[in-house]
Design a protein around this motif. Structure first.
Motif, mmCIF file in Angstrom:
data_model
loop_
_atom_site.group_PDB
_atom_site.id
_atom_site.type_symbol
_atom_site.label_atom_id
_atom_site.label_comp_id
_atom_site.label_asym_id
_atom_site.label_seq_id
_atom_site.Cartn_x
_atom_site.Cartn_y
_atom_site.Cartn_z
ATOM 1 N N MET A 1 0.830 -1.210 0.000
ATOM 2 C CA MET A 1 0.000 0.000 0.000
ATOM 3 C C MET A 1 0.863 1.258 0.000
ATOM 4 N N VAL A 2 1.892 1.218 0.810
ATOM 5 C CA VAL A 2 2.778 2.381 0.898
ATOM 6 C C VAL A 2 3.459 2.649 -0.429
ATOM 7 N N ASP A 3 3.936 1.586 -1.100
ATOM 8 C CA ASP A 3 4.611 1.759 -2.380
ATOM 9 C C ASP A 3 3.667 2.352 -3.404
ATOM 10 N N SER A 4 2.372 1.907 -3.382
ATOM 11 C CA SER A 4 1.386 2.411 -4.322
ATOM 12 C C SER A 4 1.131 3.894 -4.096
ATOM 13 N N GLU A 5 1.057 4.303 -2.832
ATOM 14 C CA GLU A 5 0.817 5.708 -2.512
ATOM 15 C C GLU A 5 1.976 6.599 -2.923
ATOM 16 N N GLU A 6 3.187 6.082 -2.848
ATOM 17 C CA GLU A 6 4.381 6.919 -3.025
ATOM 18 C C GLU A 6 5.020 6.796 -4.397
ATOM 19 N N LYS A 7 4.458 5.992 -5.290
ATOM 20 C CA LYS A 7 5.148 5.738 -6.553
ATOM 21 C C LYS A 7 5.218 6.977 -7.452
ATOM 22 N N PHE A 8 4.317 7.955 -7.225
ATOM 23 C CA PHE A 8 4.338 9.171 -8.046
ATOM 24 C C PHE A 8 5.007 10.351 -7.331
ATOM 25 N N ASP A 9 5.540 10.095 -6.133
ATOM 26 C CA ASP A 9 6.133 11.198 -5.357
ATOM 27 C C ASP A 9 7.238 11.918 -6.114
ATOM 28 N N GLY A 10 8.079 11.153 -6.777
ATOM 29 C CA GLY A 10 9.185 11.781 -7.515
ATOM 30 C C GLY A 10 8.682 12.733 -8.581
ATOM 31 N N ILE A 11 7.672 12.302 -9.330
ATOM 32 C CA ILE A 11 7.108 13.146 -10.395
ATOM 33 C C ILE A 11 6.447 14.390 -9.796
ATOM 34 N N LEU A 15 7.308 18.314 -10.144
ATOM 35 C CA LEU A 15 6.290 19.256 -10.619
ATOM 36 C C LEU A 15 6.140 20.426 -9.651
ATOM 37 N N ALA A 16 6.101 20.098 -8.349
ATOM 38 C CA ALA A 16 5.967 21.152 -7.339
ATOM 39 C C ALA A 16 7.149 22.114 -7.377
ATOM 40 N N GLN A 17 8.328 21.573 -7.684
ATOM 41 C CA GLN A 17 9.536 22.404 -7.720
ATOM 42 C C GLN A 17 9.464 23.446 -8.836
ATOM 43 N N GLN A 18 8.657 23.188 -9.838
ATOM 44 C CA GLN A 18 8.531 24.109 -10.973
ATOM 45 C C GLN A 18 7.444 25.165 -10.746
ATOM 46 N N HIS A 19 6.885 25.201 -9.535
ATOM 47 C CA HIS A 19 5.865 26.194 -9.181
ATOM 48 C C HIS A 19 6.372 27.046 -8.026
ATOM 49 N N PRO A 20 7.153 28.083 -8.333
ATOM 50 C CA PRO A 20 7.772 28.901 -7.265
ATOM 51 C C PRO A 20 6.766 29.602 -6.364
ATOM 52 N N ASP A 21 5.502 29.786 -6.845
ATOM 53 C CA ASP A 21 4.509 30.474 -6.015
ATOM 54 C C ASP A 21 3.791 29.533 -5.058
ATOM 55 N N GLY A 22 4.161 28.242 -5.080
ATOM 56 C CA GLY A 22 3.648 27.335 -4.080
ATOM 57 C C GLY A 22 2.396 26.570 -4.462
ATOM 58 N N THR A 200 27.310 2.798 9.848
ATOM 59 C CA THR A 200 26.806 3.145 8.517
ATOM 60 C C THR A 200 25.764 4.244 8.634
ATOM 61 N N ILE A 201 25.540 4.948 7.506
ATOM 62 C CA ILE A 201 24.557 6.026 7.484
ATOM 63 C C ILE A 201 23.962 6.119 6.087
ATOM 64 N N LYS A 202 22.667 6.408 6.028
ATOM 65 C CA LYS A 202 21.998 6.675 4.760
ATOM 66 C C LYS A 202 20.947 7.735 5.009
ATOM 67 N N ALA A 203 20.929 8.785 4.172
ATOM 68 C CA ALA A 203 19.960 9.864 4.351
ATOM 69 C C ALA A 203 19.657 10.502 3.002
ATOM 70 N N GLY A 204 18.383 10.877 2.819
ATOM 71 C CA GLY A 204 17.969 11.522 1.580
ATOM 72 C C GLY A 204 16.461 11.557 1.486
ATOM 73 N N LEU A 205 15.934 11.692 0.254
ATOM 74 C CA LEU A 205 14.499 11.741 0.023
ATOM 75 C C LEU A 205 13.989 10.375 -0.412
ATOM 76 N N ARG A 206 12.769 10.080 -0.033
ATOM 77 C CA ARG A 206 12.156 8.791 -0.361
ATOM 78 C C ARG A 206 12.060 8.616 -1.883
ATOM 79 N N ASN A 207 12.297 7.382 -2.326
ATOM 80 C CA ASN A 207 12.230 7.027 -3.752
ATOM 81 C C ASN A 207 13.225 7.819 -4.602
ATOM 82 N N ALA A 208 14.319 8.214 -4.015
ATOM 83 C CA ALA A 208 15.378 8.927 -4.741
ATOM 84 C C ALA A 208 16.726 8.406 -4.275
ATOM 85 N N THR A 209 17.765 8.641 -5.068
ATOM 86 C CA THR A 209 19.113 8.222 -4.696
ATOM 87 C C THR A 209 19.533 8.930 -3.405
#
Length: 325
Positions: A1-11, A15-22, A200-209
C-alpha cells in the motif's frame, strides 16, 4: 500500500519544484489540466465533482493532521532525550567537582613519577633564554615540516572542525557529529529517509538516490542519534560518537580527509576530566606550587601529620635528637 501511494512522489515533487509560487499555483495547474484535458467538470452534475474534491480533501486532511501530531510527538521525545543527556552531563560534572581536590598516589606511582621527572631533568640541560627560544623555533619549524609532509593533500577543517562538501556539510566536537543536508525544495518529514547503523549512514528523500550514504569514519551510538527537518528545506543529523577521545578525519570513508592537526577544539577545563584523572592533575599542580614556594608537598604534609600525631600519643618519648627527612 505504501509503495502504491508513493510511486508518483518523484514526479509530483519535480512538478511542485517548478511552481515557485507554491501550492496555489500547483492547484491552479492541476484543475486547469482537468478542465482542458478531461471531462471532470462536464461528465457529471456539478455537485458530483465538487463532492469528490471535498471528500479527498477531508480524507487527506486527517492524514496530514495525524502525521503532524506524530512529528510533534517525535520532536518532544527528541527534546526529552536531549534534556536527559544535559541533566546527566550536569550530574557528572557536579560529581567530578565534588571529588577530592588532592588524590594520593600509591608508593609505586610516586616512585615512577619521580624517576620520570628525574630522567627528564637529566636529559634537558640548562639553557639560556636565547638558546631556549632558538630550540623552540627549531622544534616548531620541524613540526610544521613533518605535519605538511604527513598531511599533504588533506583538507583544512571548516570552522566547526568538519568539512563543507558539495551535497552536505558536517561539524564535530569530541562527543558528537552534526550533519546538515540542504534540499532544493521544501518537503515533509514523511518524504525523508534516514537510516543509522553502528558504522553506517543513509539519508535523503524517499524514492530517490540517497544524498548521503556510506561507512562512517568510526562507530556511533545508534540509540542516541536523531534527526529533524529544519524549516522543511534541510535535513539535520546528530550522531553521538562512541569513542569520545578522537577527532574524525572524514564523515564517511568515501569523503576527502581533513587535517585533524588543524582542528581547533574548545578550551579544555578541569571539569571536563573524569574524577580520577582530575584528582591526579590537581595533586601534581598543587605539589608543583608547593615546591616553587619551598613548602612541603601533599605527601610530605601527610607524613608530617602522621609523625605529629604519633608524637602526641607518646609524650614519654624524647624526639629532640631525631632527624626527620
Amino acid at each position: 500500500m505504501v509503495d502504491s501511494e508513493e510511486k508518483f512522489d518523484g514526479i509530483l515533487l519535480a512538478l511542485a519544484q517548478q511552481h515557485p509560487d507554491g501550492i496555489i499555483e500547483l492547484l491552479d495547474t492541476f484543475f486547469n489540466f482537468l478542465a482542458r484535458k478531461t471531462d471532470f467538470y462536464t461528465g457529471a452534475p456539478p455537485e458530483v465533482g465538487e463532492k469528490m474534491v471535498l471528500e479527498k480533501f477531508k480524507k487527506y486532511q486527517k492524514v496530514a493532521y495525524a502525521e503532524d501530531e506524530k512529528k510533534k510527538a517525535e520532536r518532544e521525545e527528541q527534546e526529552r532525550r536531549k534534556e536527559e543527556r544535559r541533566k546527566k552531563k550536569e550530574m557528572e560534572e557536579r560529581e567530578a567537582a565534588n571529588q577530592p581536590k588532592i588524590k594520593e598516589l600509591t608508593d609505586e606511582e610516586a616512585d615512577a613519577l619521580e624517576k620520570k621527572l628525574a630522567a627528564k631533568s637529566e636529559k634537558s640541560p640548562v639553557q639560556s633564554p636565547k638558546e631556549e627560544e632558538k630550540a623552540q623555533e627549531k622544534s616548531e619549524k620541524k613540526g610544521e615540516e613533518e605535519e605538511d609532509e604527513d598531511n599533504k593533500g588533506k583538507i583544512k577543517p571548516n570552522a566547526g572542525n568538519g568539512c563543507d562538501l558539495e551535497n552536505y556539510r558536517w561539524t564535530q566536537t569530541l562527543q558528537e557529529v552534526e550533519v546538515v543536508i540542504p534540499l532544493n525544495l521544501k518537503v515533509k518529514s514523511r518524504d525523508v529517509v534516514v537510516e543509522y547503523g553502528r558504522k553506517t549512514i543513509k539519508a535523503g528523500l524517499r524514492n530517490a538516490t540517497p544524498i548521503l550514504q556510506g561507512e562512517l569514519y568510526n562507530e556511533i551510538k545508534v540509540e542516541e542519534c536523531n534527526w529533524y527537518l529544519d524549516n522543511g528545506s534541510a535535513i539535520v543529523l546528530s550522531l553521538e560518537k562512541i569513542n569520545k577521545m578522537e577527532w574524525w578525519g572524514r564523515l564517511v570513508l568515501s569523503d576527502p580527509e581533513i587535517n585533524t592537526q588543524k582542528v581547533a577544539p574548545e578550551p579544555s577545563k578541569l571539569g571536563d576530566l573524569d574524577g580520577e584523572t582530575r584528582g591526579m592533575v590537581e595533586k601534581m599542580m598543587y605539589d608543583q606550587r608547593q615546591k616553587e614556594m619551598g613548602k612541603p608537598t601533599s605527601d610530605e604534609q601527610k607524613k608530617q601529620e602522621v609523625l605529629k600525631k604519633f608524637m602526641e600519643q607518646h609524650p614519654e618519648m624524647d624526639f629532640s635528637k631525631c632527624k626527620f627527612n
